[in-house]
Enzyme design. Sequence first.
Site, short mmCIF file in Angstrom:
data_model
loop_
_atom_site.label_atom_id
_atom_site.label_comp_id
_atom_site.label_asym_id
_atom_site.label_seq_id
_atom_site.Cartn_x
_atom_site.Cartn_y
_atom_site.Cartn_z
N ALA A 1 0.41 1.79 -2.51
CA ALA A 1 1.88 1.44 -2.12
C ALA A 1 1.85 0.21 -0.70
O ALA A 1 2.58 -0.50 -1.89
CB ALA A 1 2.26 2.53 -0.75
N TYR A 2 0.56 -0.09 -0.15
CA TYR A 2 0.31 -1.10 0.32
C TYR A 2 0.68 -2.78 -0.06
O TYR A 2 1.69 -3.76 -0.20
CB TYR A 2 -0.64 -1.61 0.93
CG TYR A 2 -1.31 -2.74 2.22
CD1 TYR A 2 -0.80 -2.38 3.67
CD2 TYR A 2 -2.15 -3.33 2.11
CE1 TYR A 2 -1.30 -4.05 3.99
CE2 TYR A 2 -2.80 -4.25 2.11
CZ TYR A 2 -1.70 -5.30 3.00
OH TYR A 2 -2.42 -5.97 4.37
N VAL A 3 -0.49 -2.78 -1.19
CA VAL A 3 -0.26 -3.73 -2.80
C VAL A 3 0.74 -3.84 -2.88
O VAL A 3 1.41 -5.22 -3.45
CB VAL A 3 -1.52 -3.26 -3.08
CG1 VAL A 3 -1.73 -4.45 -4.69
CG2 VAL A 3 -3.34 -3.70 -2.67
#
Length: 220
Positions: A130-132
């Site tokens: 999700a971060y990437v």
Amino acid sequence: MRIAIVGGHGQVARHLHPILVRAGHTPVALVRKETYRAELEGLGAEVRLLDIERQDENAFAAGFERCDAVVFSAGGGPDGRVERKRTVDLEGALKSIAGAKAAGIRRFVQVSAINVDNPLPPGTSEVWTAYVHAKRDADAALRDSDLDWTIIRPGRLTDDPATGAVSLGPDVPRGDVPRADVAAVLAAVLADDDTVGHQWNLVAGETPIAEAVGQAAHSS
């Protein structure tokens, strides 16, 4: 310049404020907590309140009033809840872009993360994925805007002392980099119009920061 910094209490931002002050600029730290005021004013920043997750692009535009540039340095971090990767890392960036346009600000520098356009290996955690993806999509939105943008994609951030030397470029391989050196690079690209329209990876290296920025701006 008067420079709005979204995520103004973040670790990179707290290195950036005094660098900007020494260069004759006024950093405007946009933060969600009044309790941060004394610390940030002690670093030379003007403080304005902004809740990245709960306020809309109009509030961002108001927070950017009388500023000449925006630095998006906010992030939910690689750990924690998946939802915050969307609300902070992606939606915060999108609202910052829209707010800058509404406020008539063209210059926009964004702190991303190294290699977020690359496919993730099997077994990558949900949070890291999700971060990437949030950073990837925020970068794409900024590139697609008509703003005068620069995207800096650091490797793994450390709290090591500043070295004043980095490796900077579109294809620099993954590595570590001190947060203090990231801040110095942000200040350097803000001062150099030739960095507009460039996206670079950033890790520790041997090239003095001013030289690294100049080389990257004229070779990529």
